[in-house]
Design a protein around this motif. Structure first.
Motif, PDB file in Angstrom:
ATOM      1  N   ASP A 165      83.476 -14.779   4.304  1.00 22.07           N
ATOM      2  CA  ASP A 165      84.064 -13.914   3.270  1.00 22.07           C
ATOM      3  C   ASP A 165      83.257 -12.631   3.121  1.00 22.07           C
ATOM      4  N   LEU A 166      81.952 -12.823   3.001  1.00 16.09           N
ATOM      5  CA  LEU A 166      81.100 -11.655   2.816  1.00 16.09           C
ATOM      6  C   LEU A 166      81.102 -10.773   4.072  1.00 16.09           C
TER       7      LEU A 166
ATOM      8  N   LEU B 154      78.424 -15.196  -4.633  1.00 12.92           N
ATOM      9  CA  LEU B 154      78.341 -14.315  -5.802  1.00 12.92           C
ATOM     10  C   LEU B 154      78.352 -12.847  -5.374  1.00 12.92           C
ATOM     11  N   THR B 155      77.724 -12.585  -4.242  1.00 12.25           N
ATOM     12  CA  THR B 155      77.738 -11.227  -3.703  1.00 12.25           C
ATOM     13  C   THR B 155      79.170 -10.817  -3.336  1.00 12.25           C
ATOM     14  N   SER B 156      79.910 -11.753  -2.740  1.00 15.22           N
ATOM     15  CA  SER B 156      81.305 -11.455  -2.386  1.00 15.22           C
ATOM     16  C   SER B 156      82.108 -11.104  -3.637  1.00 15.22           C
TER      17      SER B 156
ATOM     18  N   SER C  36      80.989 -10.043  -6.467  1.00 12.86           N
ATOM     19  CA  SER C  36      80.503  -8.772  -6.995  1.00 12.86           C
ATOM     20  C   SER C  36      81.098  -7.587  -6.224  1.00 12.86           C
TER      21      SER C  36
ATOM     22  N   LYS D  80      70.545 -10.260  -2.521  1.00 12.61           N
ATOM     23  CA  LYS D  80      71.771 -10.872  -3.030  1.00 12.61           C
ATOM     24  C   LYS D  80      71.537 -11.422  -4.431  1.00 12.61           C
ATOM     25  N   PRO D  81      72.463 -11.314  -5.329  1.00 18.18           N
ATOM     26  CA  PRO D  81      73.751 -10.655  -5.159  1.00 18.18           C
ATOM     27  C   PRO D  81      73.633  -9.145  -5.375  1.00 18.18           C
ATOM     28  N   PHE D  82      74.092  -8.376  -4.429  1.00 17.00           N
ATOM     29  CA  PHE D  82      74.112  -6.916  -4.597  1.00 17.00           C
ATOM     30  C   PHE D  82      75.541  -6.488  -4.888  1.00 17.00           C
ATOM     31  N   ASP D  83      75.676  -5.294  -5.451  1.00 18.98           N
ATOM     32  CA  ASP D  83      77.037  -4.845  -5.786  1.00 18.98           C
ATOM     33  C   ASP D  83      77.519  -3.785  -4.789  1.00 18.98           C
TER      34      ASP D  83
ATOM     35  N   LEU E 276      84.277  -8.833   3.994  1.00 18.50           N
ATOM     36  CA  LEU E 276      84.231  -7.805   2.942  1.00 18.50           C
ATOM     37  C   LEU E 276      83.393  -6.603   3.381  1.00 18.50           C
TER      38      LEU E 276
END
Lengths: 120, 232
Positions: free
Chosen positions: A13-14, B186-188, B190, A103-106, A17
């Motif tokens: 997912d990340l 959580l990063t996703s 965010s 992490k978590p970064f925005d 993204l």
């Protein structure tokens, strides 16, 4: 001139993204969920920037970046580490990464950090 | 020596290692002329990404299955030791012990002599649970390995103690891994909240983005509070 970014992250997912966010005209984004072939990836795509998760199969982001940095001809490649590891800053320094994202970064922080190193 | 890929853990933090050091110190007093060997199988901790990364040292070619272990080769290794040796291996985690500690008690420790015949007795912990602990006592051939009831009790109490500490290490590791792993999704979330907030003309998306951002901030706060709580 076309810019190339390699992204290594085992969370799909990340990874997707990051690709969506960074995709744009004049840019090639290549994504990977493992890092053991990083040397051949670098030789094949000649990246300007590598985004590397620290905790990634098979050899881990730290080792992968160390392999890249062993070759002085890769010195021009900017490296950004990302991790939830509390010691990411120290690890980043140790292996000669250009920057890190904890992490978590925005989104804003992510884009700003990437753009900074692509401009350089 | 143990080597950990994860830099927020060190071998010194592993309670089981400290427990074994303590146990070995005591055993050295009780049996000054024998070699004590712990074989502790604990696969999970070794297999986790970022778990204990072995610095593999071959001790001869023992497969480390207890029925095939080559004690002579092991002794050759032990005889060169002057300090307790902690050993980790995961090359074949299904069969190999997860962690091993060897104490070179008397028995020409440090001399490098290898011409002795050894006999050994293996004590296996009855309650296996998630871990399978063995304790092996070796002595020169002819020396008695017979233990008094009190000495047997000591061994099994030590095995229980080590088992407890190993479980504690495992839970600590799992908690750390959980906290760590939570930060990636959580990063996703965010990042998605950021993408939604990039659409100010679509007020619904913008509001959803704001709510997601608020929620991720709260979750991160909970994780940090949890971390502070378990570390206190």
């Amino acid at each position: 001139m076309e810019q190339c970014i390699l992204i290594y992250e085992d969370d799909r997912d990340l990874l997707e993204l990051c690709k969506i966010i960074l995709t744009g005209p004049g840019r090639t984004i290549k994504t990977f969920n493992r890092c053991e072939n990083i040397i051949s990836d670098v030789e094949r795509f000649h990246p300007d920037l590598i985004l590397m998760d620290l905790w990634i199969p098979e050899i881990g982001g730290k080792k992968a970046i160390e392999l890249v940095k062993e070759d002085k001809s890769n010195d021009h490649i900017a490296v950004i580490l990302f991790s939830a590891n509390a010691e990411i800053e120290q690890i980043s320094d140790d292996i000669g990464a250009n920057d890190f994202l904890k992490k978590p970064f925005d989104l804003m922080n992510f884009k700003k950090t990437v753009e900074k190193h692509l401009c350089n | 020596m143990l080597d950990l890929q994860r830099t927020d853990q060190s071998d010194n933090e592993l309670k089981v290692v400290k427990a074994m050091q303590y146990v070995l110190d005591i055993l050295q007093l009780i049996w000054p002329d024998r070699i004590a060997l712990f074989l502790i199988r604990q696969v999970d901790l070794m297999e986790k990404p970022g778990g204990i990364k072995p610095e593999f040292k071959v001790i001869g070619s023992p497969s480390m299955q207890l029925n095939t272990i080559d004690y002579k080769v092991l002794y050759e290794f032990c005889s060169e030791l002057t300090q307790p040796f902690f050993y980790a291996d995961n090359t074949d985690a299904a069969f190999l012990p997860g962690l091993m500690a060897i104490l070179p008690l008397g028995l020409n420790a440090g001399s490098g002599k290898t011409d002795l015949n050894l006999n050994e007795h293996i004590f296996k912990q009855e309650d296996e649970g998630d871990f399978l602990n063995f304790f092996c006592l070796m002595a020169k051939d002819g020396d008695s390995l017979k233990l008094t009831e009190n000495e047997s009790d000591i061994i099994f109490n030590f095995l229980n103690l080590i088992d407890c500490f190993q479980k504690l290490d495992d839970y600590t590791f799992k908690l750390k891994a959980f906290r760590h792993d939570l930060r990636t999704p959580l990063t996703s979330v965010s990042m998605i909240s950021g993408l939604l907030q990039q659409e100010p003309e679509n007020s619904e998306f913008y509001e959803l983005g704001k709510m997601l951002k608020s929620a991720t901030g709260k979750i991160e706060g909970l994780i940090n509070d949890f971390k502070a709580d378990i570390e206190s």
